[in-house]
Motif scaffolding. Structure first.
Motif, PDB file in Angstrom:
ATOM      1  N   VAL A  11     -35.317 -25.251   5.069  1.00 46.69           N
ATOM      2  CA  VAL A  11     -36.709 -24.824   5.209  1.00 46.69           C
ATOM      3  C   VAL A  11     -37.558 -25.799   4.406  1.00 46.69           C
ATOM      4  O   VAL A  11     -37.293 -26.012   3.221  1.00 46.69           O
ATOM      5  CB  VAL A  11     -36.922 -23.396   4.677  1.00 46.69           C
ATOM      6  N   ASP A  12     -38.557 -26.367   5.065  1.00 45.89           N
ATOM      7  CA  ASP A  12     -39.413 -27.355   4.401  1.00 45.89           C
ATOM      8  C   ASP A  12     -38.589 -28.436   3.699  1.00 45.89           C
ATOM      9  O   ASP A  12     -38.881 -28.818   2.560  1.00 45.89           O
ATOM     10  CB  ASP A  12     -40.344 -26.674   3.374  1.00 45.89           C
ATOM     11  N   LYS A  14     -35.766 -28.199   2.375  1.00 41.04           N
ATOM     12  CA  LYS A  14     -34.874 -27.698   1.327  1.00 41.04           C
ATOM     13  C   LYS A  14     -33.685 -26.998   1.990  1.00 41.04           C
ATOM     14  O   LYS A  14     -33.871 -26.147   2.861  1.00 41.04           O
ATOM     15  CB  LYS A  14     -35.671 -26.708   0.465  1.00 41.04           C
ATOM     16  N   ILE A  16     -31.040 -24.384   2.570  1.00 41.09           N
ATOM     17  CA  ILE A  16     -30.880 -22.985   2.161  1.00 41.09           C
ATOM     18  C   ILE A  16     -29.465 -22.513   2.482  1.00 41.09           C
ATOM     19  O   ILE A  16     -28.791 -21.940   1.639  1.00 41.09           O
ATOM     20  CB  ILE A  16     -31.912 -22.070   2.869  1.00 41.09           C
ATOM     21  N   PRO A  35     -27.734 -12.431  -4.375  1.00 42.49           N
ATOM     22  CA  PRO A  35     -28.934 -12.377  -5.219  1.00 42.49           C
ATOM     23  C   PRO A  35     -30.193 -12.745  -4.423  1.00 42.49           C
ATOM     24  O   PRO A  35     -30.106 -13.305  -3.343  1.00 42.49           O
ATOM     25  CB  PRO A  35     -28.658 -13.407  -6.315  1.00 42.49           C
ATOM     26  N   GLY A  37     -33.166 -14.681  -3.035  1.00 46.95           N
ATOM     27  CA  GLY A  37     -33.342 -16.103  -2.769  1.00 46.95           C
ATOM     28  C   GLY A  37     -32.083 -16.812  -2.330  1.00 46.95           C
ATOM     29  O   GLY A  37     -32.064 -18.033  -2.191  1.00 46.95           O
ATOM     30  N   SER A  38     -31.010 -16.061  -2.096  1.00 44.32           N
ATOM     31  CA  SER A  38     -29.755 -16.714  -1.729  1.00 44.32           C
ATOM     32  C   SER A  38     -29.719 -17.101  -0.252  1.00 44.32           C
ATOM     33  O   SER A  38     -28.816 -17.826   0.168  1.00 44.32           O
ATOM     34  CB  SER A  38     -28.572 -15.808  -2.078  1.00 44.32           C
ATOM     35  N   GLY A  39     -30.670 -16.612   0.538  1.00 47.87           N
ATOM     36  CA  GLY A  39     -30.727 -17.028   1.943  1.00 47.87           C
ATOM     37  C   GLY A  39     -30.349 -15.932   2.924  1.00 47.87           C
ATOM     38  O   GLY A  39     -30.115 -16.209   4.103  1.00 47.87           O
ATOM     39  N   LYS A  40     -30.342 -14.659   2.471  1.00 46.11           N
ATOM     40  CA  LYS A  40     -29.965 -13.554   3.354  1.00 46.11           C
ATOM     41  C   LYS A  40     -30.975 -13.398   4.493  1.00 46.11           C
ATOM     42  O   LYS A  40     -30.605 -13.297   5.668  1.00 46.11           O
ATOM     43  CB  LYS A  40     -29.860 -12.242   2.561  1.00 46.11           C
ATOM     44  N   THR A  42     -33.061 -15.647   5.468  1.00 49.87           N
ATOM     45  CA  THR A  42     -33.005 -16.878   6.259  1.00 49.87           C
ATOM     46  C   THR A  42     -31.962 -16.738   7.365  1.00 49.87           C
ATOM     47  O   THR A  42     -32.231 -17.020   8.531  1.00 49.87           O
ATOM     48  CB  THR A  42     -32.667 -18.072   5.350  1.00 49.87           C
ATOM     49  N   TYR A  53     -37.430 -22.553  10.740  1.00 51.21           N
ATOM     50  CA  TYR A  53     -36.136 -22.846  10.115  1.00 51.21           C
ATOM     51  C   TYR A  53     -35.490 -23.993  10.869  1.00 51.21           C
ATOM     52  O   TYR A  53     -35.411 -23.967  12.101  1.00 51.21           O
ATOM     53  CB  TYR A  53     -35.219 -21.622  10.157  1.00 51.21           C
ATOM     54  N   GLN A  85     -37.079  -7.046   7.023  1.00 51.53           N
ATOM     55  CA  GLN A  85     -37.258  -6.679   5.619  1.00 51.53           C
ATOM     56  C   GLN A  85     -38.724  -6.304   5.357  1.00 51.53           C
ATOM     57  O   GLN A  85     -39.014  -5.356   4.650  1.00 51.53           O
ATOM     58  CB  GLN A  85     -36.850  -7.854   4.710  1.00 51.53           C
TER      59      GLN A  85
HETATM   60  N1  LIG Z   1     -40.891 -19.772   5.095  1.00 51.15           N
HETATM   61  C1  LIG Z   1     -40.373 -20.300   3.962  1.00 51.15           C
HETATM   62  N2  LIG Z   1     -40.980 -21.345   3.391  1.00 51.15           N
HETATM   63  C2  LIG Z   1     -40.490 -21.891   2.258  1.00 51.15           C
HETATM   64  N3  LIG Z   1     -39.416 -21.438   1.629  1.00 51.15           N
HETATM   65  C3  LIG Z   1     -38.766 -20.400   2.148  1.00 51.15           C
HETATM   66  C4  LIG Z   1     -39.219 -19.768   3.341  1.00 51.15           C
HETATM   67  N4  LIG Z   1     -38.375 -18.756   3.622  1.00 51.15           N
HETATM   68  C5  LIG Z   1     -37.452 -18.766   2.653  1.00 51.15           C
HETATM   69  N5  LIG Z   1     -37.681 -19.745   1.761  1.00 51.15           N
HETATM   70  C6  LIG Z   1     -36.852 -20.067   0.586  1.00 51.15           C
HETATM   71  O1  LIG Z   1     -35.527 -19.999   1.017  1.00 51.15           O
HETATM   72  C7  LIG Z   1     -34.727 -19.405   0.024  1.00 51.15           C
HETATM   73  C8  LIG Z   1     -33.990 -18.228   0.593  1.00 51.15           C
HETATM   74  O2  LIG Z   1     -34.923 -17.186   0.888  1.00 51.15           O
HETATM   75  P1  LIG Z   1     -34.502 -15.838   1.604  1.00 51.15           P
HETATM   76  O3  LIG Z   1     -33.698 -16.191   2.790  1.00 51.15           O
HETATM   77  O4  LIG Z   1     -35.726 -15.063   1.822  1.00 51.15           O
HETATM   78  O5  LIG Z   1     -33.585 -15.175   0.507  1.00 51.15           O
HETATM   79  P2  LIG Z   1     -33.130 -13.672   0.342  1.00 51.15           P
HETATM   80  O6  LIG Z   1     -33.468 -12.939   1.578  1.00 51.15           O
HETATM   81  O7  LIG Z   1     -31.681 -13.781   0.114  1.00 51.15           O
HETATM   82  O8  LIG Z   1     -33.832 -13.145  -0.856  1.00 51.15           O
HETATM   83  C9  LIG Z   1     -35.636 -19.056  -1.133  1.00 51.15           C
HETATM   84  O9  LIG Z   1     -35.563 -20.086  -2.081  1.00 51.15           O
HETATM   85  C10 LIG Z   1     -37.016 -19.022  -0.491  1.00 51.15           C
HETATM   86  O10 LIG Z   1     -37.972 -19.392  -1.435  1.00 51.15           O
END
Ligand SMILES: Nc1ncnc2c1ncn2[C@@H]1O[C@H](COP(=O)(O)OP(=O)(O)O)[C@@H](O)[C@H]1O
Ligand SMILES: [Mg+2]
Lengths: 251, 469
Positions: A11-12, A14, A16, A35, A37-40, A42, A53, A85
């Protein structure tokens, strides 16, 4: 039913998910924990087909067909359902109208006749009762003015009505009081069947007391760091995620 | 404002002005009310005003975003309906309108509401039905009303919408030869709205129509009027409409405007309401049709405790251009105005909203609120919005908000994730955006057909009928 092989998602720019593997067979309930921010989410969004994505590697097969080529509505019609969510509020689009449009879009895709108003109403009333939802919620815009708990119930209500092949619940349990949690669990458990599979994304073990999973996975470092049974969830509850992270890093 | 500029040569403007002047000279002796000296003076002054001004150019601040050069360039037929009876397509007992929009029937067929139907500038008695009017309410076509009771008009006509206000108002005043007059005696209450239906472009000539509409509610009266403009899609024509509304003490007027001009048509309409003490005025307008359309809506609140609400929805698809200019003059204290307008532009469509609210120094305790929200459906669509608040009193409650946005990606994904195809999801969200304006229609009986007309103009809206329920 679902096979994810070496899935890599950025994502962007980075990374994940960095090589996630997962197999879910019909009839199974899998829990994915991890935890913040782990990517669930995503993973859940990539499965449902959300934009934004970048899939940089791997593949996903849903009932033997490549999933990533399908538009979100095609995935829904093929039997995939994501309970969000954070369900979005959609002012101006009436909840009943939306539900009927969704149900009939999927029925049409399956070659089934559209539900008439009477059958639809009967179905809606039955599922509302299971989730202890007030019929007045249907007269509003989709999720408009719903409390956090009502939004989550509404997701499971939709799930109950759509009867998908694969349901992905993204932290449906967070923010729910115990009564709501029981209603949600009842709605989900009613759907368990040999033809259906369920993925429960959750942060806490609590939900798994009510919906007992066949497998528990821990998402950490962009992949499934460890998998096990119900006892893994209990261990996470007592030891925290740090333990998994260290174990994964050490491995 | 001089002619020229905006790519138009002086010669073109002068030639156009000369054509209008010549047509006026030719038609004046036979225009309705030609034997009334006061009216002759009014018409001549208006014709002179137009000769001096010509059509506005984009250098005129009020016409900055709306270039009417295409109207100026057209040699519209100014000869009016003529004396001969109309060759009548669909005339008589059938009760259906000739050609045009498929939605027309919805407004007319149901309920037997009182209606005056004017086809190509001529009253159609077969389609009109004024049997159900309540006591104290009269509805007539403009030439007939002028003939029957000229005295009524002398203190009113061209006094509310002043001919010098815009070139189009001047042109209408010079040529006005069709239209409708709705009058409610003091205390009269009409439960059903009066429908004024104008069908243009049925005849084939590229005509300029000059309908004049006068609505007068006596003290304590309550009436609702629907102005519904329809046109044949292939026809090139100009509707140049002026509506004057006089609301006496404690009276209430609801005015609905449904603009469904033909796709190649030009539609320009100026409406102004004058409110006495305690009077209320509700304007609800929707602009759907036409190649180019412009609505000017003006309300002057110069008596205490008067209030108005102005609601509107404008849609521009393809290459349509639509423009709303509203102006509320808060002159007296203790008055209220509420404005709620939404715009939707898709394709290469262009929308313009300009909302001026002028609170004069003595207008204390004024309440003036204005909201304008816009939705762009495509990259090439454009909307310009300009709230213009001029507040010269200190003890007032005023607010305004203007936004321009696009369909929300999260909402779109939510609908698609439930199996709804992208095009249908976009249609739902677009109607969802417009819905609250439709819900501001105070009459449930009008909400359905107008909602259907709105939906009919949405890309893919035809598949979403059930959303109206
Ligand atoms: N649309 C987005 N833009 C930028 N970063 C994102 C976006 N969606 C998720 N992230 C980043 O991707 C990582 C995983 O996020 P996420 O999948 O929401 O985790 P979880 O659901 O496990 O808490 C995090 O570091 C979050 O900041
Ligand atoms: Mg999440």
């Amino acid at each position: 039913m679902l096979e994810i092989r070496d899935l890599r998602v950025a994502v962007d720019g980075k990374d994940i998910l960095t090589g996630l593997d997962l197999r879910v067979a019909p009839g199974e309930v899998h829990a994915i924990m991890g935890p913040n921010g782990s990517g669930k989410s995503t993973l859940a969004h990539v499965l449902a087909g959300r934009d934004g994505y970048e899939v940089t590697g791997g593949e996903i097969l849903f009932e033997g067909r490549p999933l990533l080529d399908l538009a979100p509505e095609e995935r829904a019609c093929a039997g995939l359902f994501l309970a969000f969510q954070y369900p979005v509020e959609i002012p101006g689009v009436n909840n009943t109208y939306f539900l009927k449009a969704a149900v009939n879009a999927i029925r049409k895709h399956r070659g089934e006749p559209e539900l008439d108003a009477m059958d639809f109403l009967a179905l809606v009333r039955e599922k509302l009762a299971v989730l202890h939802m007030d019929e007045s919620l249907l007269k509003r815009g989709v999720n408009v003015g719903f409390s956090g708990g009502e939004k989550k119930r509404n997701e499971i209500f939709q799930l109950a009505i759509m009867e998908p092949r694969l349901a992905i619940l993204d932290e449906t349990d967070s923010g729910l009081d115990i009564d709501a949690l029981k209603d949600v669990a009842k709605g989900v458990n009613a759907l368990r069947s040999p033809e259906r599979a369920i993925i429960l994304v959750t942060h806490y073990q609590r939900l798994l007391d009510h919906i007992v999973p066949d497998r528990v996975h821990v998402l950490s470092g962009g992949r499934i760091a460890t998998s096990g049974g119900q006892d893994l969830a209990l261990e996470l509850e007592s030891r925290g995620y740090e333990w998994v992270r260290e174990a994964a890093a050490g491995a | 404002m001089g002619a020229g500029g905006g790519g138009r040569g002086m010669n073109g403007a002068a030639a156009s002005a000369a054509r209008y002047a010549e047509a006026f000279a030719r038609r004046e002796p036979a225009l309705p009310g030609h034997d009334l000296a006061w009216l002759r003076d009014v018409r001549r002054a208006a014709a002179d005003a137009f000769s001096r001004s010509g059509f506005p150019t984009p250098r005129n601040e009020h016409w900055k975003y709306t270039n009417v050069a295409p109207i100026e360039k057209r040699a519209f037929d100014l000869d009016g309906a003529g004396a001969a009876p109309r060759a009548a397509p669909g005339n008589g007992a059938s009760g259906t309108l000739p050609g045009g929009n498929g939605t027309s029937g919805a407004f007319l067929d149901g309920g037997g509401a009182p209606r005056l139907v004017i086809v190509d500038g001529r009253l159609d008695p077969g389609l009109s039905n004024l049997e159900a009017l309540p006591p104290g309410v009269t509805v007539e076509d403009f030439p007939r009303a002028l003939e029957r009771d000229a005295a009524f008009f002398e203190s009113l006509l061209a006094r509310i919408v002043r001919p010098e206000k815009t070139a189009f108002a001047a042109l209408n005043t010079a040529f006005m030869d069709t239209g409708a007059v709705v009058r409610a005696a003091p205390g009269a209450v009409a439960d059903a709205p009066v429908h004024l239906v104008f069908v243009s472009g049925a005849e084939g000539r590229e005509r300029a129509y000059s309908p004049r509409i006068v609505i007068a509610a006596g003290a304590g009266a309550r009436i609702a009027v629907v102005e519904h403009f329809l046109g044949l899609d292939g026809a090139v024509y100009l509707d140049n409409v002026v509506t004057e509304i006089d609301v006496a003490e404690d009276a209430a007027v609801e005015h609905y405007k449904v603009q469904q001009a033909g796709a190649a048509a030009y539609h320009v309409a100026a409406l102004e309401a004058r409110l006495a003490r305690g009077a209320s005025f509700h304007s609800w307008a929707v602009s759907l049709g036409g190649r180019l359309s412009r609505h000017d809506i003006d309300v002057t609140l110069d008596h205490e405790h008067a209030r108005c609400s102005l609601d509107g929805l404008y849609m521009a698809n393809g290459r349509q251009h639509t423009d709303f200019h509203t102006n509320v003059e808060h002159v007296a204290p203790h008055c209220a105005s509420h404005e709620y307008y939404k715009g939707i532009a898709g394709g290469r469509g262009r929308g313009v909203f300009n909302g001026r609210v002028h609170v004069h120094p003595h207008a204390q305790k004024t309440e003036a609120h204005q909201t304008n929200r816009n939705l762009l459906l495509s990259r090439n669509a454009e909307i310009d919005t300009k709230p213009q608040l001029e507040i010269h009193a200190d003890d007032v409650k005023c607010s305004h908000g203007a936004t321009i946005g696009q369909l929300d990606e999260q909402m779109l994904f939510y609908l698609r994730a439930r199996g709804i195809a992208e095009s249908a999801a976009r249609g739902m969200l677009t109607y969802g955006f417009a819905r609250d304006v439709v819900e501001r229609i105070a009459r449930p009986g009008l909400r359905g057909p107008i909602g259907a007309a709105v939906l009919g103009h949405l890309p893919g809206g035809g598949d979403l009928r059930e959303i109206l329920q």
